[in-house]
Write a protein that holds these residues in place. Structure first.
Motif, PDB file in Angstrom:
ATOM      1  N   TRP A  67       0.986  -1.539  -0.017  1.00  0.00           N
ATOM      2  CA  TRP A  67       0.257  -0.366  -0.002  1.00  0.00           C
ATOM      3  C   TRP A  67       1.268   1.488  -0.010  1.00  0.00           C
ATOM      4  O   TRP A  67       1.989   1.445   1.434  1.00  0.00           O
ATOM      5  CB  TRP A  67      -0.648  -0.040   1.332  1.00  0.00           C
ATOM      6  N   ILE A  68       0.161   1.569  -0.966  1.00  0.00           N
ATOM      7  CA  ILE A  68       1.534   2.981  -0.804  1.00  0.00           C
ATOM      8  C   ILE A  68       0.076   5.318  -0.575  1.00  0.00           C
ATOM      9  O   ILE A  68      -0.807   4.747  -0.903  1.00  0.00           O
ATOM     10  CB  ILE A  68       1.921   3.709  -1.970  1.00  0.00           C
ATOM     11  N   LYS A  69       0.797   6.093  -0.442  1.00  0.00           N
ATOM     12  CA  LYS A  69       0.474   7.190  -0.141  1.00  0.00           C
ATOM     13  C   LYS A  69       1.154   7.880  -2.087  1.00  0.00           C
ATOM     14  O   LYS A  69       2.148   8.100  -2.016  1.00  0.00           O
ATOM     15  CB  LYS A  69       0.885   7.962   0.419  1.00  0.00           C
ATOM     16  N   HIS A  70      -0.468   8.418  -2.557  1.00  0.00           N
ATOM     17  CA  HIS A  70      -0.033   8.993  -4.039  1.00  0.00           C
ATOM     18  C   HIS A  70      -0.396  10.216  -3.867  1.00  0.00           C
ATOM     19  O   HIS A  70      -1.444  10.551  -3.120  1.00  0.00           O
ATOM     20  CB  HIS A  70      -1.118   7.793  -4.905  1.00  0.00           C
ATOM     21  N   SER A  71       0.099  10.576  -4.888  1.00  0.00           N
ATOM     22  CA  SER A  71      -0.183  11.818  -4.686  1.00  0.00           C
ATOM     23  C   SER A  71      -1.881  12.895  -5.148  1.00  0.00           C
ATOM     24  O   SER A  71      -2.030  13.736  -5.076  1.00  0.00           O
ATOM     25  CB  SER A  71       1.240  12.948  -5.502  1.00  0.00           C
ATOM     26  N   LYS A  72      -2.695  12.201  -5.826  1.00  0.00           N
ATOM     27  CA  LYS A  72      -3.166  11.858  -6.428  1.00  0.00           C
ATOM     28  C   LYS A  72      -4.127  11.716  -5.977  1.00  0.00           C
ATOM     29  O   LYS A  72      -5.162  11.511  -6.842  1.00  0.00           O
ATOM     30  CB  LYS A  72      -3.525  11.712  -8.425  1.00  0.00           C
ATOM     31  N   THR A  73      -4.593  11.426  -5.254  1.00  0.00           N
ATOM     32  CA  THR A  73      -5.891  10.710  -4.175  1.00  0.00           C
ATOM     33  C   THR A  73      -5.275  10.720  -2.227  1.00  0.00           C
ATOM     34  O   THR A  73      -3.700   9.964  -2.015  1.00  0.00           O
ATOM     35  CB  THR A  73      -6.272   9.620  -4.527  1.00  0.00           C
ATOM     36  N   LYS A  74      -6.265  10.797  -1.833  1.00  0.00           N
ATOM     37  CA  LYS A  74      -6.573  10.408  -0.282  1.00  0.00           C
ATOM     38  C   LYS A  74      -6.830   9.115   0.085  1.00  0.00           C
ATOM     39  O   LYS A  74      -6.296   8.687   1.077  1.00  0.00           O
ATOM     40  CB  LYS A  74      -7.619  11.417   0.157  1.00  0.00           C
ATOM     41  N   ASN A  75      -7.404   8.185  -0.917  1.00  0.00           N
ATOM     42  CA  ASN A  75      -7.782   6.816  -0.899  1.00  0.00           C
ATOM     43  C   ASN A  75      -6.491   6.089  -0.438  1.00  0.00           C
ATOM     44  O   ASN A  75      -5.676   6.735  -0.951  1.00  0.00           O
ATOM     45  CB  ASN A  75      -8.776   6.390  -2.608  1.00  0.00           C
ATOM     46  N   PRO A  76      -6.114   4.789  -0.204  1.00  0.00           N
ATOM     47  CA  PRO A  76      -5.309   3.656  -0.160  1.00  0.00           C
ATOM     48  C   PRO A  76      -4.831   3.586  -1.939  1.00  0.00           C
ATOM     49  O   PRO A  76      -6.035   3.352  -2.151  1.00  0.00           O
ATOM     50  CB  PRO A  76      -5.581   2.887   0.612  1.00  0.00           C
TER      51      PRO A  76
END
Length: 174
Positions: free
Chosen positions: A105-114
């Motif tokens: 699981w990552i933190k993506h800059s385009k969304t707050k969702n996992p």
């Protein structure tokens, strides 16, 4: 699940509690479905659970369903099952279970969702030529609603397998 493309992003060490809950439910339900498939196989073969566990190899879920179909045909059982649909549904659910269990699981800059990052080559479609998933992993947004839908799909498959087991039990000799 929405594909956010490829890239390198920081790992996400914690998910929202609701995500953990649904992921656990999906994995648990899939384990139950695998057990259902084995029990149906044992019934069709006419062996008890201990004998079945010793004698029957564990296949992927879709292949296990096809084994049941072939064994039922050999025994002359009438099961009235859409085997192609069942196999496809089982393969899809197993694929989700595998990804939820083995990907990061990552933190993506385009969304707050996992976002789930997949390094395998199994699930990629339409990647640009020369792109290698292990080098440029696919990142897929996973909102809670998607996880709930996967779980509900597993519930439906389990209900269908209960019907199949019931049909088998009514047709085999005691």
């Amino acid at each position: 699940m929405q594909n956010l493309g490829v890239g390198v992003y920081p790992a996400r060490k914690k998910l929202p509690i609701a995500h953990y809950t649904e992921i656990g439910r999906i994995i648990t339900r899939f384990a139950y479905i695998e057990m259902q498939l084995f029990h149906i196989t044992y019934h069709v073969l006419g062996v008890n659970r201990k004998e079945g566990r010793l004698a029957v190899k564990q296949f992927r879920a879709g292949d296990q369903a096809m084994l049941i179909k072939e064994l039922a045909n050999l025994k002359g059982l009438k099961l009235n099952v859409d085997w192609a649909y069942l196999k496809k549904s089982l393969q899809e659910l197993e694929s989700y279970r595998d990804r939820l269990s083995h990907c990061i699981w990552i933190k993506h800059s385009k969304t707050k969702n996992p976002v789930l990052q997949d390094f395998s080559t199994s699930y990629h479609q339409n990647l640009p030529p020369g792109t290698k998933p292990k080098l440029t992993p696919l990142s897929t947004e996973v909102p809670l609603e998607v996880l709930k839908n996967i779980r509900i799909s597993g519930d439906h498959i389990s209900e269908e397998l209960l019907k199949v087991e019931s049909l088998v039990l009514t047709q085999i000799e005691p």
